[in-house]
Scaffold this motif. Structure first.
Motif, PDB file in Angstrom:
ATOM      1  N   ASN A 134       0.808  -1.227   0.000  1.00 48.01           N
ATOM      2  CA  ASN A 134       0.000   0.000   0.000  1.00 48.01           C
ATOM      3  C   ASN A 134       0.836   1.270   0.000  1.00 48.01           C
ATOM      4  O   ASN A 134       0.684   2.152   0.844  1.00 48.01           O
ATOM      5  N   GLU A 135       1.728   1.390  -0.977  1.00 49.04           N
ATOM      6  CA  GLU A 135       2.500   2.653  -1.084  1.00 49.04           C
ATOM      7  C   GLU A 135       1.556   3.753  -1.558  1.00 49.04           C
ATOM      8  O   GLU A 135       1.658   4.905  -1.146  1.00 49.04           O
ATOM      9  N   GLU A 136       0.613   3.430  -2.425  1.00 50.09           N
ATOM     10  CA  GLU A 136      -0.183   4.501  -3.059  1.00 50.09           C
ATOM     11  C   GLU A 136      -1.264   5.075  -2.154  1.00 50.09           C
ATOM     12  O   GLU A 136      -1.762   6.179  -2.397  1.00 50.09           O
ATOM     13  N   GLY A 137      -1.709   4.360  -1.156  1.00 49.57           N
ATOM     14  CA  GLY A 137      -2.695   4.911  -0.235  1.00 49.57           C
ATOM     15  C   GLY A 137      -4.034   5.200  -0.880  1.00 49.57           C
ATOM     16  O   GLY A 137      -4.736   6.142  -0.510  1.00 49.57           O
ATOM     17  N   VAL A 138      -4.457   4.374  -1.856  1.00 51.87           N
ATOM     18  CA  VAL A 138      -5.737   4.659  -2.550  1.00 51.87           C
ATOM     19  C   VAL A 138      -6.881   3.900  -1.886  1.00 51.87           C
ATOM     20  O   VAL A 138      -7.887   4.475  -1.494  1.00 51.87           O
ATOM     21  N   ARG A 139      -6.711   2.584  -1.727  1.00 50.96           N
ATOM     22  CA  ARG A 139      -7.785   1.779  -1.101  1.00 50.96           C
ATOM     23  C   ARG A 139      -7.827   2.013   0.413  1.00 50.96           C
ATOM     24  O   ARG A 139      -8.871   2.135   1.010  1.00 50.96           O
ATOM     25  N   PHE A 140      -6.624   2.069   0.994  1.00 54.50           N
ATOM     26  CA  PHE A 140      -6.484   2.367   2.431  1.00 54.50           C
ATOM     27  C   PHE A 140      -5.550   3.576   2.560  1.00 54.50           C
ATOM     28  O   PHE A 140      -4.593   3.721   1.804  1.00 54.50           O
ATOM     29  N   ALA A 141      -5.850   4.418   3.544  1.00 48.71           N
ATOM     30  CA  ALA A 141      -4.985   5.582   3.797  1.00 48.71           C
ATOM     31  C   ALA A 141      -4.034   5.229   4.940  1.00 48.71           C
ATOM     32  O   ALA A 141      -4.361   4.402   5.781  1.00 48.71           O
ATOM     33  N   PRO A 142      -2.836   5.861   4.987  1.00 46.12           N
ATOM     34  CA  PRO A 142      -2.346   6.886   4.083  1.00 46.12           C
ATOM     35  C   PRO A 142      -1.385   6.315   3.025  1.00 46.12           C
ATOM     36  O   PRO A 142      -1.127   5.104   3.023  1.00 46.12           O
ATOM     37  N   ILE A 163     -11.724   0.981   7.368  1.00 44.00           N
ATOM     38  CA  ILE A 163     -12.511   0.402   6.276  1.00 44.00           C
ATOM     39  C   ILE A 163     -12.034   1.022   4.966  1.00 44.00           C
ATOM     40  O   ILE A 163     -12.011   2.256   4.828  1.00 44.00           O
ATOM     41  N   GLY A 164     -11.623   0.210   4.022  1.00 42.25           N
ATOM     42  CA  GLY A 164     -11.087   0.709   2.764  1.00 42.25           C
ATOM     43  C   GLY A 164     -12.170   1.260   1.857  1.00 42.25           C
ATOM     44  O   GLY A 164     -13.365   1.170   2.162  1.00 42.25           O
ATOM     45  N   SER A 165     -11.749   1.792   0.711  1.00 39.98           N
ATOM     46  CA  SER A 165     -12.696   2.445  -0.216  1.00 39.98           C
ATOM     47  C   SER A 165     -13.722   1.442  -0.763  1.00 39.98           C
ATOM     48  O   SER A 165     -14.733   1.835  -1.323  1.00 39.98           O
ATOM     49  N   ASP A 166     -13.460   0.139  -0.598  1.00 34.42           N
ATOM     50  CA  ASP A 166     -14.428  -0.854  -1.110  1.00 34.42           C
ATOM     51  C   ASP A 166     -15.193  -1.517   0.028  1.00 34.42           C
ATOM     52  O   ASP A 166     -15.809  -2.564  -0.147  1.00 34.42           O
ATOM     53  N   GLY A 167     -15.085  -0.950   1.253  1.00 34.63           N
ATOM     54  CA  GLY A 167     -15.878  -1.465   2.366  1.00 34.63           C
ATOM     55  C   GLY A 167     -15.245  -2.623   3.118  1.00 34.63           C
ATOM     56  O   GLY A 167     -15.849  -3.180   4.026  1.00 34.63           O
ATOM     57  N   VAL A 168     -14.026  -3.001   2.753  1.00 34.89           N
ATOM     58  CA  VAL A 168     -13.340  -4.106   3.439  1.00 34.89           C
ATOM     59  C   VAL A 168     -12.316  -3.512   4.413  1.00 34.89           C
ATOM     60  O   VAL A 168     -11.628  -2.546   4.068  1.00 34.89           O
ATOM     61  N   SER A 169     -12.207  -4.111   5.609  1.00 34.45           N
ATOM     62  CA  SER A 169     -11.250  -3.554   6.592  1.00 34.45           C
ATOM     63  C   SER A 169      -9.827  -3.962   6.207  1.00 34.45           C
ATOM     64  O   SER A 169      -9.617  -4.976   5.518  1.00 34.45           O
TER      65      SER A 169
END
Ligand code: HGY
Ligand code: MN
Ligand code: MN
Length: 429
Positions: A134-142, A163-169
């Protein structure tokens, strides 16, 4: 000497293998526009991770994973007690992003390990390729989440239930990945290293404008990311008079122009971006009750980053078009300068190939920013056509990609030597 073809004693990378693997991975999550979408720990990202681990295991390299989902490919040196020499980057991408951002550094790092193996070349230290999660921080921040957790800048306990952008933790996503990319050894956070050197596309216009193939990266500017939430009151779009509304969108607009003014002031080198916005309840005929938006604020000056970031956080102390505001600080990474001896090693590595180079800072952030908080760190850039990145048009000439990989190979071998406190090499035993 034709760059990239030196027949010196250094290990020679295989450009064909480098390119064919980049093409293999670009097919995972490919988009109609010719880009790629592999959000962190998504099915596509897990498939790419699995493929790279399979290539690594097939060569007998050890593969490990830490609790943050970072992967580590290890080629053993003859002194297992010595601090490792590391390289690394990321496989996750932006939505419809480019085919080189991150993945180039991972595939090139693996190419260096394999070329050493092909030639039976030994190193003193273990050579470790990190694949940061998760370098990009799109689905999960940061952004740079995996390497921030590894470096101890963030705590997994604070992020696991996010919770990520698709509703999954996040914790579910990590568990899914552990199931799919299984059988790996464990890896500890923040393990010390002799040197960390990351190869990446520049993602900017400087090297192309200078018509130079290699960038010696001097450091990375600081980055802060915030999430602002403006809360008003949902009401009927047709019956509610303008003067009695608590319109969260209006509040967000007023807040946004204030934040821009606080961040940018009169600095051409500051970067201020709102990249994501959500609006609830999201009906055309209901006045929005809540608007949330991210702010990505970057600056090479640590004091400005700190002071102007604090001023933005203080914006929560008043109403905006009658609406209240809350703000969460997603990440605050101060600017870093890279190690002189690593920059010198990269210059020597480029000279050995007859490749000219240029010193430049990085506008984009990278996992190297977090590695630099643990030990001596550096980066190598290759040019980006038109300076374009985070876009399907992202492109670097294959020859330049191969040259960058060869410079990485030369520099990693050079960094394998013991060094005195002056950074000069002492022959490895
Ligand atoms: O945000 C960045 O600079 C990196 O490309 N993720
Ligand atoms: Mn990147
Ligand atoms: Mn990126």
């Amino acid at each position: 000497m034709v760059p990239g073809t030196a027949e010196g004693d250094g290990v020679r990378i295989h450009a064909g293998r480098l390119h064919s693997r980049l093409q293999d991975l670009s097919r995972i999550g490919s988009t109609p526009e010719g880009g790629v979408t592999r959000l962190a720990l998504s099915i596509e990202d897990r498939q790419a991770r699995k493929q790279v681990v399979a290539w690594a295991l097939a060569r007998g390299f050890e593969c490990r994973r830490d609790l943050a989902g970072n992967l580590f490919v290890v080629r053993a040196g003859h002194d297992r007690e010595a601090l490792p020499v590391m390289t690394g980057s990321h496989l996750d991408t932006q939505r419809n992003g480019g085919n080189l951002d991150g993945v180039y550094g991972v595939v090139a790092g693996l190419e260096v390990l394999e070329s050493l193996e092909d030639e039976g070349a030994s190193t003193s230290s273990d050579l470790v390729l990190a694949i940061w999660n998760n370098e990009e921080g799109v689905r999960f921040a940061p952004v740079t989440m995996g390497s921030s957790l590894w470096a101890g800048k963030l705590r997994l306990a604070d992020l696991a239930t996010q919770i990520g952008s698709d509703g999954v933790s996040l914790e579910t996503a990590i568990a899914e990945d552990e199931e799919e990319v299984s059988g790996l050894g464990a890896a500890a956070f923040a393990s010390p290293f002799r040197a960390y050197l990351e190869l990446h596309i520049e993602q900017g216009p400087v090297l192309e404008a200078a018509n130079l193939p290699i960038g010696i990266v001097t450091g990375i500017q600081g980055v802060r990311q915030f999430l602002f939430k403006v809360s008003g009151e949902a009401a009927h779009a047709g019956t509610t008079p303008m003067v009695t509304r608590k319109d969260a969108f209006l509040g967000a607009l007023e807040l946004h122009s204030r934040l821009r003014a606080l961040a940018i002031v009169d600095d051409p080198e500051v970067r201020f971006t709102v990249g994501r916005m959500s609006m609830n309840p999201g009906a055309p005929n209901t006045i929005p009750s809540e608007v949330a938006f991210t702010v990505d604020f970057r600056c090479p000056d640590a004091t400005k980053l700190r002071e102007r970031g604090a001023a933005m956080l203080n914006a929560a102390d008043r109403l905006w078009a009658g609406c209240s505001m809350t703000v969460s600080n997603l990440i605050h990474s101060e600017p870093v300068s890279f190690a002189d001896f690593i920059m010198e090693s990269v210059r020597g590595a480029a000279r050995a190939e007859g490749l000219p180079f240029l010193d430049l800072p990085s506008g984009a952030t990278h996992d190297a920013l977090n590695a630099a908080s643990i030990g001596p760190t550096g980066m190598i850039f290759v040019p980006s056509r038109g300076g374009v990145s985070h876009n399907p048009k992202e492109w670097t000439d294959p020859e330049q990609l191969a040259w960058g990989c060869q410079v990485l190979a030369n520099a990693l071998r050079d960094l394998d030597y013991e060094r005195g406190s002056d950074g000069n090499r002492s022959p490895t035993a």
